[in-house]
Scaffold this active site. Structure first.
Site, PDB file in Angstrom:
ATOM      1  N   LEU A 114      44.066   7.011  27.067  1.00 55.72           N
ATOM      2  CA  LEU A 114      45.442   6.635  26.722  1.00 55.72           C
ATOM      3  C   LEU A 114      46.444   7.746  27.024  1.00 55.72           C
ATOM      4  O   LEU A 114      46.173   8.918  26.815  1.00 55.72           O
ATOM      5  CB  LEU A 114      45.519   6.272  25.230  1.00 55.72           C
ATOM      6  CG  LEU A 114      44.582   5.149  24.769  1.00 55.72           C
ATOM      7  CD1 LEU A 114      44.802   4.855  23.287  1.00 55.72           C
ATOM      8  CD2 LEU A 114      44.746   3.877  25.592  1.00 55.72           C
ATOM      9  N   HIS A 115      47.605   7.321  27.512  1.00 52.74           N
ATOM     10  CA  HIS A 115      48.699   8.249  27.797  1.00 52.74           C
ATOM     11  C   HIS A 115      49.979   7.656  27.213  1.00 52.74           C
ATOM     12  O   HIS A 115      49.944   6.596  26.563  1.00 52.74           O
ATOM     13  CB  HIS A 115      48.807   8.485  29.307  1.00 52.74           C
ATOM     14  CG  HIS A 115      48.850   7.219  30.109  1.00 52.74           C
ATOM     15  ND1 HIS A 115      49.913   6.352  30.056  1.00 52.74           N
ATOM     16  CD2 HIS A 115      47.941   6.653  30.946  1.00 52.74           C
ATOM     17  CE1 HIS A 115      49.687   5.333  30.849  1.00 52.74           C
ATOM     18  NE2 HIS A 115      48.478   5.475  31.395  1.00 52.74           N
ATOM     19  N   HIS A 161      50.665   3.932  27.473  1.00 52.31           N
ATOM     20  CA  HIS A 161      49.964   3.093  26.481  1.00 52.31           C
ATOM     21  C   HIS A 161      50.607   3.218  25.105  1.00 52.31           C
ATOM     22  O   HIS A 161      50.750   2.227  24.397  1.00 52.31           O
ATOM     23  CB  HIS A 161      48.495   3.536  26.343  1.00 52.31           C
ATOM     24  CG  HIS A 161      47.681   3.353  27.578  1.00 52.31           C
ATOM     25  ND1 HIS A 161      47.156   4.409  28.281  1.00 52.31           N
ATOM     26  CD2 HIS A 161      47.270   2.239  28.212  1.00 52.31           C
ATOM     27  CE1 HIS A 161      46.462   3.961  29.308  1.00 52.31           C
ATOM     28  NE2 HIS A 161      46.515   2.650  29.296  1.00 52.31           N
ATOM     29  N   LYS A 182      53.999  -0.777  35.308  1.00 48.10           N
ATOM     30  CA  LYS A 182      53.461  -0.021  36.443  1.00 48.10           C
ATOM     31  C   LYS A 182      52.524  -0.930  37.256  1.00 48.10           C
ATOM     32  O   LYS A 182      52.519  -0.903  38.467  1.00 48.10           O
ATOM     33  CB  LYS A 182      52.710   1.231  35.996  1.00 48.10           C
ATOM     34  CG  LYS A 182      52.247   2.040  37.207  1.00 48.10           C
ATOM     35  CD  LYS A 182      51.660   3.366  36.837  1.00 48.10           C
ATOM     36  CE  LYS A 182      50.224   3.243  36.422  1.00 48.10           C
ATOM     37  NZ  LYS A 182      49.308   2.843  37.521  1.00 48.10           N
ATOM     38  N   ASP A 183      51.742  -1.738  36.519  1.00 52.12           N
ATOM     39  CA  ASP A 183      50.879  -2.711  37.186  1.00 52.12           C
ATOM     40  C   ASP A 183      51.617  -4.049  37.223  1.00 52.12           C
ATOM     41  O   ASP A 183      51.222  -5.018  36.572  1.00 52.12           O
ATOM     42  CB  ASP A 183      49.551  -2.817  36.435  1.00 52.12           C
ATOM     43  CG  ASP A 183      48.805  -1.495  36.436  1.00 52.12           C
ATOM     44  OD1 ASP A 183      48.466  -1.018  37.531  1.00 52.12           O
ATOM     45  OD2 ASP A 183      48.600  -0.921  35.358  1.00 52.12           O
ATOM     46  N   GLY A 192      52.073  -2.752  30.741  1.00 48.91           N
ATOM     47  CA  GLY A 192      53.037  -1.880  31.407  1.00 48.91           C
ATOM     48  C   GLY A 192      53.453  -2.456  32.760  1.00 48.91           C
ATOM     49  O   GLY A 192      52.642  -3.066  33.466  1.00 48.91           O
ATOM     50  N   GLY A 240      41.393   2.491  28.030  1.00 52.10           N
ATOM     51  CA  GLY A 240      41.255   3.808  27.405  1.00 52.10           C
ATOM     52  C   GLY A 240      41.920   4.904  28.217  1.00 52.10           C
ATOM     53  O   GLY A 240      42.771   4.637  29.062  1.00 52.10           O
ATOM     54  N   SER A 260      46.184   6.772  33.838  1.00 54.95           N
ATOM     55  CA  SER A 260      44.946   7.457  33.423  1.00 54.95           C
ATOM     56  C   SER A 260      44.349   8.217  34.602  1.00 54.95           C
ATOM     57  O   SER A 260      43.685   9.236  34.429  1.00 54.95           O
ATOM     58  CB  SER A 260      43.938   6.446  32.886  1.00 54.95           C
ATOM     59  OG  SER A 260      44.549   5.714  31.853  1.00 54.95           O
TER      60      SER A 260
END
Ligand code: PAF
Length: 302
Positions: free
Chosen positions: A55-56, A59, A173-174, A171, A53, A210
């Site tokens: 969300l940006h 996402h 990023k992770d 994503g 959740g 987030s």
């Protein structure tokens, strides 16, 4: 007012139709059985976007891709307690379900949203299962956040078994998480395609997260230094060498008392072992920095 209506409707029933100003089809499920029943009654490919959740744009890029590539999209919203090693980090994790539903609805009103309770996922035993990732879960994020990847693996495998998607979107990023999720799929022999999607950044380069919401304006002003450090290190790596790139980053953070460098590592992208040779294929640099009690991560392909 719309949000209020929605929050009220959360308290009862298994399937919830999102109260909205527009006539939409978006369905919210709290119970896995109800979600699975709906999935059984539908046909075509299922694209799955697991989230916690808040969300940006990172996402939403995943939801857009899933929408583009599949007949049906499932988004899960579940703040998974077993992947947090700090109780305060879990307590402070932003939760904004009604706002998230609005965001999803705008992208694809046919999305099925799964927002289960902790009990629905864990029953009365809120603990991780045991996974063996041959050390991949012990480095970087795994070293800094004990048990983190066991928690991620547990919830992702459970969600995969509930949703049974054709494709799942994560994503980059992770990036370490992405590698671990690919391992879960291989180890459990699940026929799910796991797709890594590019990092979405703010204008100044800060990777969308987030956790960015929790930054003070002073911290926010500094936060783009992660990306800037990665870019500068890449240039040094390419024009000079790995040692000098490492030295540049550690010196950079030593100068600032408000930021603490947790790690900077130039690694082989597949194994996450430290890169030794500039000629090695597929190298990526990873960084984690603490600003106050907020930990930010980022990475860049070299
Ligand atoms: O990346 C995240 O948001 C979470 O780690 C995930 C994959 C949804 C599991 O809780």
């Amino acid at each position: 007012m719309v949000l209020q209506k929605y929050e009220n409707s959360l308290s009862n029933g298994n399937i919830l139709y999102f109260a909205s100003l527009y006539p939409l089809h978006m369905q919210l499920f709290k119970k896995r059985v109800a979600l699975q029943q709906t999935l059984l009654n539908s046909s075509g490919t299922i694209g799955f976007v697991p989230t916690m959740g808040a969300l940006h744009a990172g996402h939403t890029s995943l939801i857009q891709k899933a929408t583009h590539e599949n007949n049906l999209v499932v988004v899960s919203i579940f703040v998974n307690p077993t992947q947090f090693d700090q109780a305060t980090d879990l307590q402070k994790y932003p939760q904004q379900l009604a706002q998230d539903l609005h965001i999803i609805e705008k992208i694809n009103p046919q999305t099925l949203v799964f927002a289960p309770s902790i009990e629905e996922i864990y029953g009365d035993q809120v603990s991780s299962d045991n996974y063996f990732f041959d050390g991949l879960d012990q480095k970087m994020e795994g070293a800094s956040r004990k048990g983190h990847f066991q928690g991620v693996a547990t919830v992702v495998e459970r969600l995969f078994r509930i949703v049974q998607p054709n494709t799942a979107y994560f994503g980059e990023k992770d990036f370490q998480q992405l590698l671990i999720i690919k391992k879960i799929v291989a180890q459990a022999n699940l026929s799910i395609r796991v797709i890594g999607c590019p990092i979405v950044r703010e204008e100044d380069g800060l990777a969308m997260s987030s956790r960015n919401q929790r930054l003070t304006s002073a911290q926010r002003a500094k936060a783009s230094v992660l990306y800037k450090a990665l870019c500068q290190a890449k240039e040094i790596f390419q024009n000079q060498n790995l040692h000098q790139a490492n030295e540049y980053v550690s010196n950079l953070f030593e100068l600032d008392p408000h930021m603490e460098l947790d790690y900077f590592a130039i690694c082989n992208e597949q194994t996450l072992t430290l890169a030794e040779d500039i000629k090695q294929q597929k190298i990526r640099a990873f960084i984690a920095v603490k600003l106050g009690d907020i930990r930010l991560i980022d990475n860049l392909a070299f």
